[in-house]
Every structure is written in structure tokens, then in C-alpha cells.
Design an enzyme around this catalytic site. Structure first.
Site, PDB file in Angstrom:
ATOM      1  N   LYS A   9       5.043  17.655  84.405  1.00 18.08           N
ATOM      2  CA  LYS A   9       5.306  18.085  82.568  1.00 18.08           C
ATOM      3  C   LYS A   9       4.084  19.095  82.137  1.00 18.08           C
ATOM      4  O   LYS A   9       3.452  19.509  82.652  1.00 18.08           O
ATOM      5  CB  LYS A   9       4.500  16.331  82.450  1.00 18.08           C
ATOM      6  CG  LYS A   9       2.720  16.649  82.565  1.00 18.08           C
ATOM      7  CD  LYS A   9       2.443  16.218  80.992  1.00 18.08           C
ATOM      8  CE  LYS A   9       0.691  16.300  81.393  1.00 18.08           C
ATOM      9  NZ  LYS A   9       0.157  16.892  80.767  1.00 18.08           N
ATOM     10  N   ASP A 136      -1.301   9.414  83.153  1.00 21.36           N
ATOM     11  CA  ASP A 136      -0.530   9.524  83.295  1.00 21.36           C
ATOM     12  C   ASP A 136       0.883   9.653  83.974  1.00 21.36           C
ATOM     13  O   ASP A 136       2.303  10.143  83.960  1.00 21.36           O
ATOM     14  CB  ASP A 136      -0.336  11.534  83.604  1.00 21.36           C
ATOM     15  CG  ASP A 136      -1.006  12.206  82.897  1.00 21.36           C
ATOM     16  OD1 ASP A 136      -0.944  11.930  81.150  1.00 21.36           O
ATOM     17  OD2 ASP A 136      -1.371  13.665  82.877  1.00 21.36           O
TER      18      ASP A 136
HETATM   19  O1  C5P Z   1      -6.296   7.776  83.326  1.00 23.32           O
HETATM   20  P1  C5P Z   1      -6.842   9.119  84.212  1.00 23.32           P
HETATM   21  O2  C5P Z   1      -8.080   8.751  85.433  1.00 23.32           O
HETATM   22  O3  C5P Z   1      -5.732   9.822  84.506  1.00 23.32           O
HETATM   23  O4  C5P Z   1      -7.739   9.831  83.135  1.00 23.32           O
HETATM   24  C1  C5P Z   1      -9.166  10.542  83.550  1.00 23.32           C
HETATM   25  C2  C5P Z   1     -10.298  10.916  83.123  1.00 23.32           C
HETATM   26  O5  C5P Z   1      -9.504  11.247  81.366  1.00 23.32           O
HETATM   27  C3  C5P Z   1     -10.417   9.636  82.626  1.00 23.32           C
HETATM   28  O6  C5P Z   1     -11.713   8.871  83.072  1.00 23.32           O
HETATM   29  C4  C5P Z   1     -11.244   9.980  81.006  1.00 23.32           C
HETATM   30  O7  C5P Z   1     -12.728  10.092  81.020  1.00 23.32           O
HETATM   31  C5  C5P Z   1      -9.910  10.769  81.023  1.00 23.32           C
HETATM   32  N1  C5P Z   1      -9.484  10.330  80.051  1.00 23.32           N
HETATM   33  C6  C5P Z   1      -9.489   9.303  78.663  1.00 23.32           C
HETATM   34  N2  C5P Z   1      -8.343   9.512  77.559  1.00 23.32           N
HETATM   35  C7  C5P Z   1      -6.984   8.831  78.463  1.00 23.32           C
HETATM   36  C8  C5P Z   1      -6.743   9.377  79.678  1.00 23.32           C
HETATM   37  C9  C5P Z   1      -8.333   9.974  80.089  1.00 23.32           C
HETATM   38  O8  C5P Z   1     -10.657   9.487  78.036  1.00 23.32           O
HETATM   39  N3  C5P Z   1      -6.050   8.697  77.336  1.00 23.32           N
END
Ligand code: C5P
Length: 288
Positions: A9, A136
Site C-alpha cells: 500500500k 493496517d
Molecule cells: O497497530 P500497529 O501495531 O501497526 O501500530 C504500531 C504503533 O503505531 C502503535 O503502537 C502506535 O504507537 C502507533 N499507532 C498509533 N495510531 C494508529 C496506528 C498506529 O499511534 N492509528
């Protein structure tokens, strides 16, 4: 062996609207799938074991790899502890690029398992299972042209962008997602993307208008050592890109070209300085 493609993406825009309870941020992003993809080959096991093979030695082979975590998420949703899988992962999407490489592998495993198990889940149920893996992953279940809100899991279908050619280049370094979010948090006045204008340009198939409005708030708060992001953007524009922007939390940057021969020419120039350089096109939503 069942083979599933896992498309990368790109973010045409990325805005951070504020903080959500639980440490996440509320986002507003225009997301597109591109035909640069990993390949996931998968075979079911009935002994609960999950094994991953990949040519990239340093990639984790345990649950830290979202392709493996996806098997556990799927079998938990199914309530069948005996479900396992042998996975062979052919990686082409650069790691740490902001191109949802890990998330799209996880989503591809969810789709493949759903197929191999006789389709017990619809796309929304797969997205719910995917959200336990990462923000994602719900998008990556079907990909395509989407406006993503919430943590990234609230998805609204957008028109496909005008047909154009893309060049994607990644500097050698990767960026820390947590660090970039904290940098955005500490910045008071920020430039914001014109998301509505961007979507209008997509509706009107206005490639220059779309390219002009591409914007990623993280690009404004990059640490000092990330100058190469701007250098790549400059090189893409110099080669004739209508616009260029960093995707996600980086570090890959992509440029939009009217024609593929121009894109190929720009890619040749960028390959003199960077190892990870790709040409690509947008791809539509998958049927799940
Ligand atoms: O959801 P994911 O594990 O991919 O997210 C990784 C990190 O990115 C989270 O721990 C957070 O710190 C940050 N994040 C965020 N807000 C989001 C997506 C990710 O703060 N909407």
C-alpha cells in the site's frame, strides 16, 4: 500449496487528527494498493504447528511476523486449535518502508486460510480478526482505493485514482513509528493535507491535481538524519514526477508520473543511488 499475492500500500495522504484512548492516534488517510507484491504460499496443517520459510534470514519466523500471527488470529476466530500452516513467504516489498509489507502478508494469510477452510468468514470478519494484528491489516484484507479513519480500520471506498505510473524508492534507513507519532504530538501548528480536495481530484481523474495535493504529516516532523527523504522527493520531481510524497511512517517515497516510460527512466536514475527502487501501478480492491 495455495498461493496468494500480498499487495503493498501507498498513502496518497496521511493526517493525524488526534489521540485515541489506548495510545493510538486517530488518522485520516487515502490508501492505495499497488502491484508491487509479496507472495505467500500456504499449506494447511492439522497438528496446530505454524512454520514460516523465507529467503530473508533476519525476518522473524515466529509471531512477531504478521504472516505467522495471522494463523493464530484465524484459528482463534475459528475456535480450532488444531489448525496450523506451512507458509513460504517470498518478499519483494521492502521492510520498514511504510508500505504495509508485514500487514499485507498477514492479510494474505487470512484470505488464504479462509479460502482453504471453505470460506467460514466474510471480508468484515477477516478485517476484525486482522485488527488484532495491527492497524493496517483491516485495509490490507481487500486493499484498493480507500479512505481510512479511526486507527486505520474504518474504511470507506474511494474512486480509483487516475491511471498513472509510480516510482517508489526507499532510503537504507527505516523510521520508528512510535517516534514519529510523538514528534507529531509535540508539534502545535502543523500543515494538514487537503484530503477533500485530493479525493475530488481523484473523482475528476485529475492526475496533476491529485499529485499536487499529496501530503503526509510525518514528512514535516522527520528527524534531522532523514534528509534523504527530501533528496529522493527532489530527484523524482526533477525526473518529471507530477508530485512525490513519503508513504505511511516511511521511509519510502513515491512519485507519480503520467507515463510508464518516464517512470522507468526515473527509476534507472534512482537505482544509481538506492537499492530499493520499483516501478508500479495502482490496483483495485480484491474480491474477498
Ligand atoms: O497497530 P500497529 O501495531 O501497526 O501500530 C504500531 C504503533 O503505531 C502503535 O503502537 C502506535 O504507537 C502507533 N499507532 C498509533 N495510531 C494508529 C496506528 C498506529 O499511534 N492509528
Amino acid at each position: 500449496m495455495f498461493t496468494e499475492r500480498a499487495y503493498a500500500k501507498l498513502n496518497l495522504s496521511l493526517d493525524v487528527l488526534g489521540k485515541l484512548p489506548g495510545g493510538y492516534h486517530e488518522l485520516c488517510m487515502v490508501m492505495e494498493s499497488v502491484d508491487l507484491c509479496d507472495e505467500v504460499e500456504i499449506e494447511l496443517r492439522r497438528d496446530g504447528e505454524v512454520r514460516l520459510e523465507t529467503a530473508i534470514g533476519w525476518l522473524p519466523k515466529d509471531r512477531r511476523n504478521l504472516a505467522v500471527a495471522a494463523v493464530y488470529a484465524f484459528r482463534e476466530a475459528l475456535g480450532d486449535e488444531t489448525l496450523g500452516a506451512d507458509i513460504r513467504l517470498k518478499k519483494r516489498i521492502p521492510v520498514g518502508a511504510g508500505m504495509a509489507g508485514g500487514s499485507t502478508d498477514g492479510a494474505a494469510v487470512l484470505r488464504a486460510l479462509n479460502h482453504l477452510c471453505g470460506r467460514p468468514f466474510d471480508a468484515d470478519a477477516l478485517r476484525r480478526a486482522g485488527l488484532t494484528l495491527g492497524s493496517d491489516v483491516p485495509y490490507c484484507v481487500a486493499g484498493g482505493s480507500m479512505l481510512a479513519g479511526g486507527r486505520g480500520e474504518k474504511l470507506e471506498k474511494l474512486p480509483m485514482p487516475p491511471d498513472c505510473a509510480l516510482v517508489i524508492a526507499k532510503p537504507v534507513f527505516s523510521l520508528s513509528t512510535a517516534d514519529l507519532f510523538s514528534r507529531v504530538d509535540s508539534r502545535h501548528a502543523r500543515t494538514r493535507p487537503d484530503t477533500r480536495g485530493l479525493i475530488r481530484a481523484m473523482e475528476e481523474k485529475d492526475a496533476p491535481g491529485m499529485a499536487r495535493r499529496m501530503f503526509n504529516v510525518f514528512e514535516d516532523v522527520l528527524p534531522r538524519h532523514c534528509g534523504e527523504v527530501g533528496v529522493i522527493r527532489g530527484a523524482l520531481l526533477e525526473e518529471g514526477a507530477l508530485g512525490a510524497v513519503m508513504t505511511g511512517t516511511g521511509s519510502a517515497v513515491f512519485g507519480i508520473f503520467t507515463r510508464m516510460d518516464e517512470a522507468e527512466k526515473a527509476a534507472v536514475r534512482l537505482r544509481q543511488d538506492y537499492r530499493d527502487v520499483f516501478t508500479a501501478r495502482f490496483v483495485d480492491e480484491l474480491e474477498v
